[in-house]
Motif scaffolding. Structure first.
Motif: not given
Length: 116
Positions: A56-80
Motif C-alpha cells: 500500500l505504501y508503494n502504491i501511494g509513493h510511486t510516480f506512476i499514479f500522479p503521472l497517469l493522472i497528469l496524462g489524463i489531464y492533458f487529454v481532458i483538460k480538467e484542472p483538478i
C-alpha cells in the motif's frame, strides 16, 4: 559527490519544480498544504502487516499514479487533475529527498534508497 547526494538533489529540484508549477497555475496554496501529506494514509497498511504495508505504501509513493493522472489531464483538460498530480508528485519528491523510498517487505525502514 556521492550518488546518494546526486539523487537527493534530483528530488529537491523536482519538488521545487512541482511547487513552482503549482503556483504558476494559481492553484490554492491552502489546498496544497492540506493535501500534501495525504499520500501518507497509505502507511496504515502497516497496521495489518509488513507485506500489506509495503504494498500500500508503494502504491501511494510511486510516480506512476500522479503521472497517469497528469496524462489524463492533458487529454481532458480538467484542472483538478493537474492540481492532484502536482501535489502528489511534490509529496513523493519531498519524501525521496528526505531518504524515504519505496518499501520492501522486511520493514518500513528498508527502502530502495537506503536502510534508515
Amino acid at each position: 559527490m556521492s550518488n546518494r547526494i546526486i539523487v537527493k538533489w534530483e528530488y529537491i529540484l523536482l519538488l521545487l519544480l512541482t511547487v513552482v508549477a503549482y503556483i504558476t497555475w494559481e492553484f490554492s496554496i491552502l489546498a496544497f498544504v492540506i493535501f500534501l501529506f495525504l499520500p501518507d494514509v497509505f502507511m496504515f497498511g502497516y497496521l495489518l502487516n509488513k507485506k500489506v504495508g509495503a504494498i500500500l505504501y508503494n502504491i501511494g509513493h510511486t510516480f506512476i499514479f500522479p503521472l497517469l493522472i497528469l496524462g489524463i489531464y492533458f487529454v481532458i483538460k480538467e484542472p483538478i487533475l493537474l492540481m492532484v498530480s502536482l501535489i502528489w508528485s511534490a509529496h513523493i519528491s519531498m519524501d525521496r529527498a528526505l531518504g524515504y523510498g519505496l518499501k520492501y517487505e522486511e520493514g518500513f525502514k528498508v527502502t530502495h534508497i537506503q536502510k534508515i
